[in-house]
Design a protein around this motif. Structure first.
Motif, short mmCIF file in Angstrom:
data_model
loop_
_atom_site.label_atom_id
_atom_site.label_comp_id
_atom_site.label_asym_id
_atom_site.label_seq_id
_atom_site.Cartn_x
_atom_site.Cartn_y
_atom_site.Cartn_z
N SER A 174 0.42 -34.37 -33.50
CA SER A 174 -0.68 -33.43 -33.54
C SER A 174 -0.16 -32.09 -33.05
CB SER A 174 -1.95 -33.71 -32.95
OG SER A 174 -2.84 -32.61 -33.29
N PRO A 175 -0.33 -30.76 -33.81
CA PRO A 175 -0.09 -29.43 -33.25
C PRO A 175 -0.79 -29.46 -31.98
CG PRO A 175 -0.62 -29.47 -35.67
CD PRO A 175 -0.73 -30.85 -35.33
N THR A 184 6.93 -22.43 -22.42
CA THR A 184 6.04 -21.26 -22.73
C THR A 184 4.49 -21.25 -22.94
OG1 THR A 184 6.48 -19.23 -24.11
CG2 THR A 184 6.67 -21.19 -25.05
N VAL A 185 4.07 -20.45 -23.59
CA VAL A 185 2.61 -20.59 -23.78
C VAL A 185 2.26 -21.34 -24.94
CG1 VAL A 185 2.12 -18.69 -22.44
CG2 VAL A 185 2.49 -18.23 -25.01
N CYS A 186 1.04 -22.00 -25.14
CA CYS A 186 0.51 -22.33 -26.38
C CYS A 186 -0.83 -22.19 -26.51
CB CYS A 186 0.87 -23.95 -26.44
SG CYS A 186 0.49 -24.88 -27.92
N TRP A 216 -2.21 -23.80 -34.12
CA TRP A 216 -1.61 -23.61 -32.92
C TRP A 216 -0.38 -22.68 -32.58
CZ3 TRP A 216 -3.86 -25.67 -28.14
CH2 TRP A 216 -4.90 -26.40 -28.50
N TYR A 217 -0.53 -21.77 -31.94
CA TYR A 217 0.48 -20.80 -31.50
C TYR A 217 1.37 -21.00 -30.54
CZ TYR A 217 3.32 -16.41 -30.75
OH TYR A 217 4.04 -15.62 -30.28
N TYR A 268 3.47 -20.97 -35.75
CA TYR A 268 2.27 -21.48 -35.93
C TYR A 268 2.04 -22.75 -36.56
CZ TYR A 268 -0.22 -17.12 -34.78
OH TYR A 268 -0.64 -16.14 -34.01
N ALA A 269 1.65 -23.73 -36.22
CA ALA A 269 1.33 -25.30 -36.61
C ALA A 269 -0.09 -25.57 -36.87
CB ALA A 269 2.13 -26.01 -36.05
N ARG A 270 -0.41 -26.26 -38.29
CA ARG A 270 -1.37 -26.86 -38.51
C ARG A 270 -1.38 -28.07 -39.06
NH1 ARG A 270 -1.52 -22.88 -42.72
NH2 ARG A 270 -1.75 -23.93 -44.90
N ALA A 271 -2.38 -28.93 -38.95
CA ALA A 271 -2.49 -30.27 -39.42
C ALA A 271 -3.29 -30.16 -40.82
CB ALA A 271 -3.10 -31.29 -38.49
#
Length: 213
Positions: free
Chosen positions: A102-103, A119-121, A128-129, A138-141
Protein backbone atom coordinates in the motif's frame (compact mmCIF):
# COMPACT_ATOMS: atom_id res chain seq x y z
CA UNK A 1 2.86 13.47 10.73
CA UNK A 2 6.19 13.21 8.90
CA UNK A 3 8.53 10.21 8.88
CA UNK A 4 11.90 9.38 7.46
CA UNK A 5 11.25 6.56 5.01
CA UNK A 6 12.84 4.70 2.13
CA UNK A 7 11.52 5.98 -1.17
CA UNK A 8 9.94 3.36 -3.42
CA UNK A 9 8.22 3.59 -6.76
CA UNK A 10 10.47 6.05 -8.61
CA UNK A 11 11.52 4.88 -12.07
CA UNK A 12 15.22 4.34 -12.80
CA UNK A 13 17.14 7.42 -13.84
CA UNK A 14 18.21 5.52 -16.96
CA UNK A 15 14.78 6.06 -18.51
CA UNK A 16 15.14 9.80 -18.05
CA UNK A 17 18.52 9.76 -19.74
CA UNK A 18 17.14 7.67 -22.59
CA UNK A 19 14.32 10.09 -23.28
CA UNK A 20 16.58 13.11 -23.19
CA UNK A 21 19.43 11.55 -25.15
CA UNK A 22 17.56 9.80 -27.96
CA UNK A 23 15.12 12.45 -29.03
CA UNK A 24 11.46 12.35 -28.20
CA UNK A 25 8.36 12.00 -30.34
CA UNK A 26 5.30 13.56 -28.77
CA UNK A 27 1.60 12.99 -29.24
CA UNK A 28 -1.48 14.56 -27.77
CA UNK A 29 -4.39 12.75 -26.14
CA UNK A 30 -7.20 14.93 -27.43
CA UNK A 31 -10.74 13.68 -27.96
CA UNK A 32 -11.70 11.89 -31.18
CA UNK A 33 -14.99 11.22 -32.89
CA UNK A 34 -16.51 7.90 -31.66
CA UNK A 35 -16.69 6.54 -35.20
CA UNK A 36 -12.92 6.95 -35.56
CA UNK A 37 -12.08 4.87 -32.47
CA UNK A 38 -11.45 1.10 -32.83
CA UNK A 39 -13.68 -1.31 -30.93
CA UNK A 40 -12.75 -2.57 -27.48
CA UNK A 41 -11.56 -5.95 -28.80
CA UNK A 42 -8.90 -4.30 -30.98
CA UNK A 43 -7.82 -1.99 -28.16
CA UNK A 44 -7.48 -4.95 -25.79
CA UNK A 45 -5.47 -6.84 -28.42
CA UNK A 46 -3.12 -3.87 -28.77
CA UNK A 47 -2.71 -3.71 -24.99
CA UNK A 48 -2.01 -7.46 -24.88
CA UNK A 49 0.67 -7.04 -27.56
CA UNK A 50 2.27 -4.52 -25.20
CA UNK A 51 2.02 -7.18 -22.44
CA UNK A 52 -0.44 -5.15 -20.40
CA UNK A 53 -4.23 -4.63 -20.20
CA UNK A 54 -6.47 -1.70 -21.02
CA UNK A 55 -7.52 -1.38 -17.37
CA UNK A 56 -3.86 -0.65 -16.55
CA UNK A 57 -3.45 2.16 -19.07
CA UNK A 58 -3.63 5.58 -17.40
CA UNK A 59 -2.95 9.03 -18.81
CA UNK A 60 -2.40 12.45 -17.28
CA UNK A 61 -2.33 16.08 -18.31
CA UNK A 62 -0.14 18.94 -17.12
CA UNK A 63 0.54 22.22 -18.87
CA UNK A 64 3.70 22.19 -21.00
CA UNK A 65 4.14 18.39 -20.96
CA UNK A 66 3.31 15.92 -23.71
CA UNK A 67 3.46 12.14 -23.94
CA UNK A 68 6.72 10.66 -25.24
CA UNK A 69 5.51 7.79 -27.42
CA UNK A 70 8.67 5.66 -27.15
CA UNK A 71 8.26 5.58 -23.36
CA UNK A 72 4.97 3.66 -23.51
CA UNK A 73 5.39 0.08 -22.32
CA UNK A 74 4.79 -2.63 -19.78
CA UNK A 75 5.82 -2.02 -16.17
CA UNK A 76 6.50 -5.06 -14.02
CA UNK A 77 4.48 -8.14 -14.95
CA UNK A 78 1.46 -6.53 -16.58
CA UNK A 79 1.46 -2.90 -15.48
CA UNK A 80 1.78 0.19 -17.62
CA UNK A 81 4.31 2.98 -17.77
CA UNK A 82 4.78 6.16 -19.78
CA UNK A 83 6.61 9.46 -19.57
CA UNK A 84 5.71 13.06 -20.33
CA UNK A 85 8.35 15.64 -21.21
CA UNK A 86 8.51 19.40 -21.64
CA UNK A 87 10.63 21.44 -24.05
CA UNK A 88 13.39 21.73 -21.45
CA UNK A 89 13.80 17.97 -21.17
CA UNK A 90 12.10 17.58 -17.79
CA UNK A 91 10.34 14.23 -17.41
CA UNK A 92 7.25 13.18 -15.45
CA UNK A 93 6.82 9.41 -15.24
CA UNK A 94 3.46 7.69 -14.82
CA UNK A 95 3.33 4.09 -13.63
CA UNK A 96 0.48 1.69 -12.84
CA UNK A 97 1.14 -1.69 -11.21
CA UNK A 98 -0.67 -4.29 -9.20
CA UNK A 99 -0.26 -3.38 -5.56
CA UNK A 100 2.60 -5.25 -3.93
CA UNK A 101 2.21 -2.89 -0.99
CA UNK A 102 0.00 0.00 0.00
CA UNK A 103 1.20 3.57 -0.62
CA UNK A 104 0.37 4.11 3.04
CA UNK A 105 3.20 1.73 3.96
CA UNK A 106 5.62 4.58 3.50
CA UNK A 107 4.15 6.09 6.68
CA UNK A 108 5.48 3.21 8.75
CA UNK A 109 8.74 4.16 10.39
CA UNK A 110 11.38 1.56 9.37
CA UNK A 111 14.37 0.56 11.50
CA UNK A 112 17.00 3.27 11.57
CA UNK A 113 19.92 2.10 9.45
CA UNK A 114 21.42 5.39 8.29
CA UNK A 115 20.54 4.80 4.63
CA UNK A 116 21.17 7.84 2.48
CA UNK A 117 17.89 7.45 0.60
CA UNK A 118 15.66 8.08 3.61
CA UNK A 119 13.44 11.16 3.42
CA UNK A 120 9.97 12.45 4.29
CA UNK A 121 6.63 10.83 3.44
CA UNK A 122 3.38 12.75 3.85
CA UNK A 123 -0.26 12.05 3.11
CA UNK A 124 -2.09 14.49 0.82
CA UNK A 125 -5.73 13.64 0.32
CA UNK A 126 -5.93 10.19 -1.25
CA UNK A 127 -2.24 10.18 -2.21
CA UNK A 128 1.07 9.83 -0.42
CA UNK A 129 3.94 12.15 -1.25
CA UNK A 130 7.49 10.90 -0.83
CA UNK A 131 10.84 12.36 -1.79
CA UNK A 132 14.59 11.95 -1.69
CA UNK A 133 17.29 14.42 -2.62
CA UNK A 134 17.11 13.15 -6.21
CA UNK A 135 13.43 12.58 -6.91
CA UNK A 136 9.88 12.61 -5.63
CA UNK A 137 6.56 10.90 -6.28
CA UNK A 138 2.86 10.82 -5.54
CA UNK A 139 1.24 7.41 -5.19
CA UNK A 140 -2.36 6.37 -4.61
CA UNK A 141 -4.23 3.08 -4.48
CA UNK A 142 -7.07 2.40 -6.92
CA UNK A 143 -8.55 -1.02 -6.25
CA UNK A 144 -5.74 -3.54 -6.58
CA UNK A 145 -3.52 -1.06 -8.42
CA UNK A 146 -1.07 1.60 -7.34
CA UNK A 147 -0.84 4.70 -9.54
CA UNK A 148 2.47 6.53 -9.19
CA UNK A 149 3.55 9.82 -10.73
CA UNK A 150 7.23 10.63 -10.23
CA UNK A 151 9.96 12.99 -11.38
CA UNK A 152 13.53 14.02 -10.73
CA UNK A 153 14.45 16.99 -8.56
CA UNK A 154 14.87 19.89 -8.96
CA UNK A 155 13.59 19.78 -12.56
CA UNK A 156 9.92 19.19 -11.68
CA UNK A 157 8.59 20.99 -8.61
CA UNK A 158 6.09 19.55 -6.16
CA UNK A 159 3.14 21.64 -7.36
CA UNK A 160 3.61 20.50 -10.96
CA UNK A 161 3.94 16.88 -9.88
CA UNK A 162 0.78 17.16 -7.78
CA UNK A 163 -1.10 18.55 -10.78
CA UNK A 164 0.00 15.56 -12.87
CA UNK A 165 -0.94 13.15 -10.08
CA UNK A 166 -4.40 14.66 -9.63
CA UNK A 167 -5.03 14.50 -13.39
CA UNK A 168 -3.95 10.86 -13.78
CA UNK A 169 -6.94 8.76 -14.84
CA UNK A 170 -7.87 5.54 -16.63
CA UNK A 171 -7.64 6.10 -20.38
CA UNK A 172 -10.88 6.12 -22.35
CA UNK A 173 -11.15 4.41 -25.74
CA UNK A 174 -10.03 7.46 -27.71
CA UNK A 175 -7.00 7.90 -25.43
CA UNK A 176 -6.19 4.20 -25.69
CA UNK A 177 -6.22 4.44 -29.47
CA UNK A 178 -3.82 7.38 -29.33
CA UNK A 179 -1.42 5.83 -26.82
CA UNK A 180 -1.28 2.11 -27.63
CA UNK A 181 0.99 1.07 -30.52
CA UNK A 182 -0.84 -0.42 -33.50
CA UNK A 183 -0.93 -4.19 -33.77
CA UNK A 184 2.49 -5.32 -34.91
CA UNK A 185 4.02 -2.09 -33.65
CA UNK A 186 4.63 -3.01 -30.02
CA UNK A 187 8.25 -3.47 -28.89
CA UNK A 188 9.47 -6.99 -29.60
CA UNK A 189 6.54 -7.83 -31.90
CA UNK A 190 8.60 -7.71 -35.10
CA UNK A 191 11.74 -9.68 -35.94
CA UNK A 192 14.97 -7.73 -36.15
CA UNK A 193 16.34 -7.69 -39.68
CA UNK A 194 20.02 -8.52 -40.13
CA UNK A 195 21.84 -7.10 -43.12
CA UNK A 196 24.75 -9.54 -42.83
CA UNK A 197 22.76 -12.79 -43.24
CA UNK A 198 23.27 -14.58 -46.60
CA UNK A 199 20.11 -15.41 -48.59
CA UNK A 200 21.12 -19.09 -48.83
CA UNK A 201 22.71 -21.69 -46.59
CA UNK A 202 22.29 -22.16 -42.82
CA UNK A 203 21.76 -18.49 -42.07
CA UNK A 204 25.13 -17.87 -40.45
CA UNK A 205 26.43 -14.28 -40.66
CA UNK A 206 28.63 -13.52 -43.66
CA UNK A 207 31.95 -12.48 -42.19
CA UNK A 208 33.96 -12.80 -45.43
CA UNK A 209 36.78 -10.35 -46.09
CA UNK A 210 36.20 -7.96 -48.94
CA UNK A 211 38.58 -7.20 -51.81
CA UNK A 212 40.26 -4.44 -49.85
CA UNK A 213 40.88 -6.66 -46.79
Amino acid sequence: MTYRVRLRGLWPALLVLTLVGCGTEHVGTGSRAPEDVPDSAELEARATALQTRTDRVYVTEVAGYTLATQSVGVLGDDGFGSSYTDRNGHVIQLGVERAGHSPADCGKKPPTDGAADYTVCEREGESWYRATALGHAYARAEGDLVVTVSAALPGVDRATLRTAADAAHLADDAELDTILPPLGGAPGSQPVERGDLPPEGDGAPDNGVGASG
